[in-house]
Scaffold this motif. Structure first.
Motif, PDB file in Angstrom:
ATOM      1  N   LEU A  17       3.181  -0.346  13.305  1.00 39.77           N
ATOM      2  CA  LEU A  17       4.354  -0.237  14.174  1.00 39.77           C
ATOM      3  C   LEU A  17       4.770   1.210  14.471  1.00 39.77           C
ATOM      4  O   LEU A  17       5.098   1.529  15.618  1.00 39.77           O
ATOM      5  N   PRO A  18       4.771   2.129  13.505  1.00 39.86           N
ATOM      6  CA  PRO A  18       5.217   3.489  13.806  1.00 39.86           C
ATOM      7  C   PRO A  18       4.329   4.231  14.810  1.00 39.86           C
ATOM      8  O   PRO A  18       4.810   5.062  15.579  1.00 39.86           O
ATOM      9  N   ASP A  27       3.955  -1.832   3.815  1.00 34.94           N
ATOM     10  CA  ASP A  27       3.976  -3.231   4.262  1.00 34.94           C
ATOM     11  C   ASP A  27       4.931  -3.436   5.428  1.00 34.94           C
ATOM     12  O   ASP A  27       4.633  -4.188   6.366  1.00 34.94           O
ATOM     13  N   GLU A  28       6.087  -2.764   5.371  1.00 35.09           N
ATOM     14  CA  GLU A  28       7.086  -2.965   6.422  1.00 35.09           C
ATOM     15  C   GLU A  28       6.679  -2.329   7.753  1.00 35.09           C
ATOM     16  O   GLU A  28       7.275  -2.613   8.796  1.00 35.09           O
ATOM     17  N   ASP A  29       5.653  -1.450   7.715  1.00 37.22           N
ATOM     18  CA  ASP A  29       5.169  -0.812   8.941  1.00 37.22           C
ATOM     19  C   ASP A  29       4.038  -1.596   9.594  1.00 37.22           C
ATOM     20  O   ASP A  29       3.498  -1.179  10.616  1.00 37.22           O
TER      21      ASP A  29
END
Length: 381
Positions: free
Chosen positions: A277-278, A247-249
């Motif tokens: 994002l990564p 989720d944080e990515d």
């Protein structure tokens, strides 16, 4: 003059030899593609679909349907090939009972049936080149405008139409997920899904940079212009293949779907854009009126792209799946489409070319695809 007419007459033995050659090819193809094993597998998959509980597990059901279509893509053209050859044999027997003009007409009809058999044989030959892990799967395609400004955006629209025509000829279904219009004309980006047997195995041949050379309709001075567009393809992987997406990515953006307006215009922010994002991978979907459905479709596309991205990382062979990530401009194209000062479409990987640029833009790209697949099969030996 009489001698010239005689030379054009068809001989029964000539047609017989053509049929015998086809029968030999059918036997060789049956062994090569293991048709009996494919029939058995197809029957098993069809039996599973007839089960009353088949749809209780939707992920498994979709996988079985995909496998069914993949086997059917071999069995059906083989059966059609076999029938065409058998019909040609019967037609030759009937032709032998005729004489003169009636016999010539019957022999020509027989050769016509042989030509139909050749078409089925060509389709099976194409299928035999598709043995990759995901070749039988559906495919996600993204077209992106490169160097060339408005001309490049128009080029994306032209390529999109070309692939729509090609998919239609193959009996495939196209589902558009998202598009970003150009500032003046055409499209900056378009995402779409192609559903059909061996769609990914076939369309992966199109991955790369496509170059257009023509007199630009957007240039008042009618100068020749070169523009570029990239084609990216990834297989729609099965749900049981694990791809971790934290989720944080993930950044999730919602926006209002585009449309023609009017009483049915979408007044809610139902379109969804996902950014991983990564990796920097971005996907979007605005096809559905429901934000939830758009997010689900976008997630499926993201999973597919991430799977191939991570596989590339493991093998350290980025060009294998992401050749389209090379510079979208000069020196990196896989195929050139020249409208002026002459007409020519040339694939720079295989050297296959044709002056029929209009035919290619109408979707006649099979020779380029077959040549590339044959080249890859040769390299793999």
């Amino acid at each position: 003059m009489a001698e010239e007419v005689k030379e054009k007459l068809l001989e029964v033995e000539e047609v017989r030899q053509r049929i015998e050659a086809l029968k030999k090819s059918v036997a060789e193809m049956a062994d090569y593609i293991k048709i009996d094993a494919r029939r058995e597998a197809l029957a098993g998959y069809e039996a599973q679909q007839a089960d009353a509980d088949f749809w209780n597990n939707q992920a498994k059901a979709r996988d079985v349907i995909a496998k069914t279509n993949a086997e059917r893509a071999y069995v059906q053209p083989f059966d059609a090939l076999n029938k065409a050859v058998e019909d040609a044999g019967v037609m030759l027997e009937l032709a032998e009972l005729e004489e003169g003009t009636a016999q010539q007409t019957a022999l020509k009809d027989t050769l016509g049936e042989c030509a139909r058999a050749d078409e089925y044989f060509a389709k099976l030959r194409m299928q035999s080149l598709l043995g990759g892990k995901f070749d039988g799967y559906n495919v996600f395609v993204k077209l992106h405008a490169g160097q060339g400004g408005t001309e490049a955006c128009d080029w994306v629209s032209m390529l999109y139409r070309m692939y729509q025509r090609y998919a239609e000829d193959q009996g495939w279904k196209i589902e558009e997920y998202d598009q970003q219009p150009g500032e003046e004309a055409g499209l900056k980006d378009v995402y779409f899904r192609i559903e059909g047997p061996y769609a990914y195995g076939t369309m992966k041949a199109e991955r790369g940079i496509h170059r257009l050379v023509r007199i630009s309709p957007f240039d008042a001075n009618k100068r020749r212009q070169t523009s570029f567009a990239s084609v990216e393809t990834v297989a729609e992987i099965a749900d049981d293949i694990d791809v971790e997406i934290k989720d944080e990515d993930l950044r999730i953006d919602t926006y209002r779907s585009g449309g023609a307006g009017g009483q049915h215009v979408n007044k809610t922010d139902s379109a969804v854009r996902l950014t991983h994002l990564p990796t920097g991978i971005v996907v979007a979907c605005q096809k559905e009126r429901s934000q939830h459905m758009n997010k689900e479709k976008a997630m499926n596309m993201l999973r597919a792209q991430l799977y191939e991205y991570y596989e590339d990382q493991k093998r350290a062979e980025m060009d294998r799946f992401y050749g389209a990530k090379s510079a979208n401009g000069w020196g990196s194209q896989i195929r050139s489409y020249v409208f002026c000062p002459y007409t020519m479409v040339k694939d720079l990987r295989t050297e296959v070319e044709t002056p029929d640029v209009n035919g290619v833009m109408d979707g006649h790209i099979q020779p380029f695809i077959e040549a590339w697949l044959q080249q890859q099969a040769t390299k793999a030996k």
